[in-house]
Design a protein around this motif. Structure first.
Motif, PDB file in Angstrom:
ATOM      1  N   THR B 142      -4.864  24.068  20.904  1.00  0.00           N
ATOM      2  CA  THR B 142      -4.455  24.815  22.091  1.00  0.00           C
ATOM      3  C   THR B 142      -5.469  24.697  23.230  1.00  0.00           C
ATOM      4  O   THR B 142      -5.108  24.707  24.406  1.00  0.00           O
ATOM      5  CB  THR B 142      -4.274  26.315  21.739  1.00  0.00           C
ATOM      6  OG1 THR B 142      -3.108  26.447  20.943  1.00  0.00           O
ATOM      7  CG2 THR B 142      -4.133  27.181  22.977  1.00  0.00           C
ATOM      8  N   PHE B 143      -6.748  24.585  22.865  1.00  0.00           N
ATOM      9  CA  PHE B 143      -7.782  24.620  23.906  1.00  0.00           C
ATOM     10  C   PHE B 143      -8.422  23.254  24.157  1.00  0.00           C
ATOM     11  O   PHE B 143      -9.398  23.141  24.892  1.00  0.00           O
ATOM     12  CB  PHE B 143      -8.856  25.645  23.531  1.00  0.00           C
ATOM     13  CG  PHE B 143      -8.317  27.046  23.415  1.00  0.00           C
ATOM     14  CD1 PHE B 143      -8.216  27.843  24.539  1.00  0.00           C
ATOM     15  CD2 PHE B 143      -7.896  27.559  22.192  1.00  0.00           C
ATOM     16  CE1 PHE B 143      -7.727  29.147  24.447  1.00  0.00           C
ATOM     17  CE2 PHE B 143      -7.397  28.852  22.093  1.00  0.00           C
ATOM     18  CZ  PHE B 143      -7.315  29.647  23.222  1.00  0.00           C
ATOM     19  N   GLY B 144      -7.865  22.213  23.536  1.00  0.00           N
ATOM     20  CA  GLY B 144      -8.435  20.888  23.706  1.00  0.00           C
ATOM     21  C   GLY B 144      -8.115  20.043  22.490  1.00  0.00           C
ATOM     22  O   GLY B 144      -7.970  20.568  21.385  1.00  0.00           O
ATOM     23  N   GLY B 178     -12.984  23.300  17.924  1.00  0.00           N
ATOM     24  CA  GLY B 178     -14.084  23.970  18.633  1.00  0.00           C
ATOM     25  C   GLY B 178     -14.325  23.470  20.039  1.00  0.00           C
ATOM     26  O   GLY B 178     -15.469  23.208  20.428  1.00  0.00           O
ATOM     27  N   MET B 179     -13.256  23.339  20.828  1.00  0.00           N
ATOM     28  CA  MET B 179     -13.393  22.833  22.197  1.00  0.00           C
ATOM     29  C   MET B 179     -13.228  23.914  23.268  1.00  0.00           C
ATOM     30  O   MET B 179     -13.400  23.646  24.451  1.00  0.00           O
ATOM     31  CB  MET B 179     -12.384  21.707  22.427  1.00  0.00           C
ATOM     32  CG  MET B 179     -12.676  20.470  21.577  1.00  0.00           C
ATOM     33  SD  MET B 179     -11.388  19.178  21.716  1.00  0.00           S
ATOM     34  CE  MET B 179     -11.645  18.590  23.391  1.00  0.00           C
ATOM     35  N   THR B 208     -17.701  24.945  16.176  1.00  0.00           N
ATOM     36  CA  THR B 208     -18.202  23.576  16.225  1.00  0.00           C
ATOM     37  C   THR B 208     -19.350  23.358  17.211  1.00  0.00           C
ATOM     38  O   THR B 208     -20.268  22.597  16.948  1.00  0.00           O
ATOM     39  CB  THR B 208     -17.033  22.639  16.623  1.00  0.00           C
ATOM     40  OG1 THR B 208     -15.870  23.056  15.924  1.00  0.00           O
ATOM     41  CG2 THR B 208     -17.356  21.198  16.292  1.00  0.00           C
ATOM     42  N   ARG B 209     -19.264  24.002  18.352  1.00  0.00           N
ATOM     43  CA  ARG B 209     -20.302  23.823  19.379  1.00  0.00           C
ATOM     44  C   ARG B 209     -20.952  25.144  19.760  1.00  0.00           C
ATOM     45  O   ARG B 209     -21.453  25.314  20.876  1.00  0.00           O
ATOM     46  CB  ARG B 209     -19.690  23.126  20.596  1.00  0.00           C
ATOM     47  CG  ARG B 209     -19.293  21.682  20.274  1.00  0.00           C
ATOM     48  CD  ARG B 209     -18.340  21.076  21.271  1.00  0.00           C
ATOM     49  NE  ARG B 209     -17.977  19.721  20.894  1.00  0.00           N
ATOM     50  CZ  ARG B 209     -16.911  19.407  20.145  1.00  0.00           C
ATOM     51  NH1 ARG B 209     -16.115  20.359  19.692  1.00  0.00           N
ATOM     52  NH2 ARG B 209     -16.674  18.141  19.859  1.00  0.00           N
ATOM     53  N   GLY B 210     -20.911  26.095  18.824  1.00  0.00           N
ATOM     54  CA  GLY B 210     -21.660  27.343  18.993  1.00  0.00           C
ATOM     55  C   GLY B 210     -21.008  28.411  19.861  1.00  0.00           C
ATOM     56  O   GLY B 210     -21.576  29.474  20.078  1.00  0.00           O
ATOM     57  N   MET B 211     -19.777  28.143  20.370  1.00  0.00           N
ATOM     58  CA  MET B 211     -19.179  29.065  21.324  1.00  0.00           C
ATOM     59  C   MET B 211     -18.230  30.083  20.684  1.00  0.00           C
ATOM     60  O   MET B 211     -17.622  30.901  21.385  1.00  0.00           O
ATOM     61  CB  MET B 211     -18.409  28.269  22.392  1.00  0.00           C
ATOM     62  CG  MET B 211     -19.310  27.374  23.224  1.00  0.00           C
ATOM     63  SD  MET B 211     -18.403  26.464  24.517  1.00  0.00           S
ATOM     64  CE  MET B 211     -17.728  25.088  23.582  1.00  0.00           C
ATOM     65  N   PHE B 239      -8.412  16.099   9.839  1.00  0.00           N
ATOM     66  CA  PHE B 239      -7.864  15.120  10.769  1.00  0.00           C
ATOM     67  C   PHE B 239      -8.569  15.122  12.113  1.00  0.00           C
ATOM     68  O   PHE B 239      -8.174  14.420  13.014  1.00  0.00           O
ATOM     69  CB  PHE B 239      -6.369  15.381  10.956  1.00  0.00           C
ATOM     70  CG  PHE B 239      -5.623  15.420   9.660  1.00  0.00           C
ATOM     71  CD1 PHE B 239      -5.263  14.242   9.016  1.00  0.00           C
ATOM     72  CD2 PHE B 239      -5.323  16.618   9.049  1.00  0.00           C
ATOM     73  CE1 PHE B 239      -4.591  14.271   7.808  1.00  0.00           C
ATOM     74  CE2 PHE B 239      -4.645  16.662   7.841  1.00  0.00           C
ATOM     75  CZ  PHE B 239      -4.282  15.482   7.213  1.00  0.00           C
ATOM     76  N   ALA B 240      -9.570  15.957  12.245  1.00  0.00           N
ATOM     77  CA  ALA B 240     -10.274  16.035  13.518  1.00  0.00           C
ATOM     78  C   ALA B 240     -11.737  15.683  13.318  1.00  0.00           C
ATOM     79  O   ALA B 240     -12.525  16.514  12.903  1.00  0.00           O
ATOM     80  CB  ALA B 240     -10.130  17.433  14.102  1.00  0.00           C
ATOM     81  N   PRO B 241     -12.087  14.435  13.613  1.00  0.00           N
ATOM     82  CA  PRO B 241     -13.461  13.977  13.368  1.00  0.00           C
ATOM     83  C   PRO B 241     -14.485  14.852  14.089  1.00  0.00           C
ATOM     84  O   PRO B 241     -14.250  15.281  15.213  1.00  0.00           O
ATOM     85  CB  PRO B 241     -13.478  12.572  13.964  1.00  0.00           C
ATOM     86  CG  PRO B 241     -12.066  12.192  14.224  1.00  0.00           C
ATOM     87  CD  PRO B 241     -11.263  13.436  14.289  1.00  0.00           C
ATOM     88  N   GLY B 242     -15.593  15.122  13.413  1.00  0.00           N
ATOM     89  CA  GLY B 242     -16.672  15.860  14.058  1.00  0.00           C
ATOM     90  C   GLY B 242     -16.564  17.366  13.925  1.00  0.00           C
ATOM     91  O   GLY B 242     -17.494  18.091  14.248  1.00  0.00           O
ATOM     92  N   ALA B 243     -15.417  17.858  13.466  1.00  0.00           N
ATOM     93  CA  ALA B 243     -15.224  19.306  13.405  1.00  0.00           C
ATOM     94  C   ALA B 243     -16.025  19.929  12.276  1.00  0.00           C
ATOM     95  O   ALA B 243     -16.054  19.421  11.161  1.00  0.00           O
ATOM     96  CB  ALA B 243     -13.751  19.624  13.204  1.00  0.00           C
ATOM     97  N   THR B 244     -16.672  21.043  12.558  1.00  0.00           N
ATOM     98  CA  THR B 244     -17.332  21.805  11.493  1.00  0.00           C
ATOM     99  C   THR B 244     -16.632  23.145  11.351  1.00  0.00           C
ATOM    100  O   THR B 244     -15.468  23.265  11.699  1.00  0.00           O
ATOM    101  CB  THR B 244     -18.827  21.978  11.777  1.00  0.00           C
ATOM    102  OG1 THR B 244     -18.963  22.561  13.060  1.00  0.00           O
ATOM    103  CG2 THR B 244     -19.546  20.650  11.727  1.00  0.00           C
TER     104      THR B 244
END
Lengths: 302, 302
Positions: B142-144, B178-179, B208-211, B239-244
């Motif tokens: 939804t957010f990216g 996490g976008m 993912t990016r601390g937000m 399915f989403a590379p990089g996601a934590t």
């Protein structure tokens, strides 16, 4: 675009509690890299006793060897008049004084009552008066003390008043062990801003319990525009059990950049510098953007 | 006191991407512990193909063996009509449908166009009509989107509309990788709330990016009162590379509890359950409060 000032503390707040001494060459190289990212201030080191903080025993050498960039303020933490002498000799732009709002924390941190700390600051203020060295006044444990718990907001205001009497050019409200909640941050910052609308206030958050960036947002809502942060999220406090890292500089800049705040910091260079920091330290750092990438780093569809 | 609803997703969003299969006994024990903490909803498992998600191949057994507590909604993710049959048979209270706002992500995630996903949901809706099983509609990315980047808010609104036509009882806006930034969360949630003031909206954030927790605060400011979170901060998306990980349940509840939100969740029990989770997994989880303790956990002065 709203201007936000980014102030880097990794080489002081971070390095002081690392298990290993970071070689002077690496410190100098790192600070030079940080200078060129565009951050507004760098807390380079601490002029404390080498016995108390052996990791920063090379404070003078670091201060003398770094390349100074125009527009960057090079500050150092000092605990006493001896520190002020060393800072003046090394031509620091600013010295950072620290007293805890909590008496217990102050005693644990510097073995003084808060009154004794401020007596001490008076001598420093007299000594530096007439020099080019500015003073910043930090209040540790502003949002909570790991020994005493809740902090009285009126005491925070009265200690700010004491700092202002000494002629500090700015105040840092430090959440030394990550106890601040977003509502509390907004409430206190609004109060401080209402009382001293033109006073430059810095917020210094630790991400100990995950609330760091949420607290930043509430600080901004209350009108604060200066934030301390530590590259890679390095940091902590040796006198506060359980404390982990400061908020992470590149995670902070990343969040604010994608909301169009004006920081004049090169985010890519900052991320690269954080990776360099990790390579110096030989251990993982808590920063998340350096691992996950920016939200604008898209993946190929393939 | 403002009521906030806490919805636990660790046993679905977390376990699906663990390296190792978590034994069924442990899953059942963990869910029973979670039920007694007072969380409002638990996404127990996923009725997907055991080949696609082998870690959740025991979905039926888990659903049948858990002790159900009054007041807790037991939901399961389903991708198709087969999943709906399994969910109905196991007496799930709710099924969670997932479509991505991003066409590319939807194709990668479920090998369908978004239109095909919604066609599929129509069949599910018909099948479940007249049963006691509620439907929740989740909008991933939804957010990216990690492939497409920015998401058009109008498309989010139009997909919510499509879900509502199908008779869902709630909508989840998921920040799958996490976008989301705080400003974006406030902006979109305000828009959605203005259009459908009585629609129950859940926000599903990844840290993912601390937000993550900053995004929660902005969601609350916009009037959202339901949040997905994962015990220990477990989770991600295959399915989403990089996601934590997802935002951490106990870190979320901790933050909100100390701002006096009304959640009816036992924070201490939640922290204990997170430690239990870590003991099952044999690896560290990202949660911070379980390591640092609550802000009210004071240290002896000694």
């Amino acid at each position: 675009m709203e201007r936000i000032y980014i102030q880097e503390v990794a080489t002081r707040d971070g390095f002081q509690i690392e298990d290993q001494f970071v070689p002077t060459d690496e410190k100098v190289k790192l600070i030079n890299k940080l200078s060129s990212t565009g951050v507004d201030k760098i807390e380079v080191t601490s002029f404390v006793s080498p016995k108390a903080v052996p990791n920063l025993r090379d404070a003078e050498e670091v201060m003398r060897r770094i390349d100074r960039q125009r527009g960057v303020t090079y500050t150092t933490l000092i605990p006493n008049i001896k520190g002020a002498e060393r800072a003046l000799e090394c031509k620091a732009d600013e010295v950072n004084l620290v007293a805890s709002v909590s008496e217990t924390h102050n005693r644990k941190n510097v073995r003084k009552t808060t009154d004794e700390s401020f007596e001490n600051f008076k001598d420093i203020s007299s000594y530096l008066s007439g020099t080019n060295v500015q003073m910043n006044g930090t209040l540790a444990t502003t949002f909570g003390c790991p020994f005493e718990g809740t902090i009285d907001e009126e005491r925070v205001l009265s200690l700010i008043e004491q700092y202002l009497t000494l002629g500090v050019s700015g105040i840092t409200l430090a959440d030394t062990t990550g106890m601040a909640t977003p509502k509390q941050v907004y409430h206190l910052c609004e109060k401080v801003r209402n009382r001293w609308p033109r006073l430059p206030i810095t917020l210094h958050f630790h991400n100990t319990r995950g609330m760091g960036l949420a607290n930043v947002m509430e600080g901004i809502r209350a009108g604060v525009d200066r934030f301390d942060a530590s590259l890679g999220g390095l940091g902590g406090c040796p006198f506060a059990p359980g404390a982990t890292g400061n908020i992470c500089t590149e995670d902070l800049v990343h969040m604010l950049a994608f909301m169009d705040y004006d920081m004049r910091v090169d985010l890519d260079e900052l991320i690269e510098t954080s990776k360099y920091l990790e390579s110096i330290l030989n251990h993982e750092v808590p920063g998340q953007v350096m691992k996950a990438g920016k939200i604008s780093d898209l993946y190929p569809v393939s």
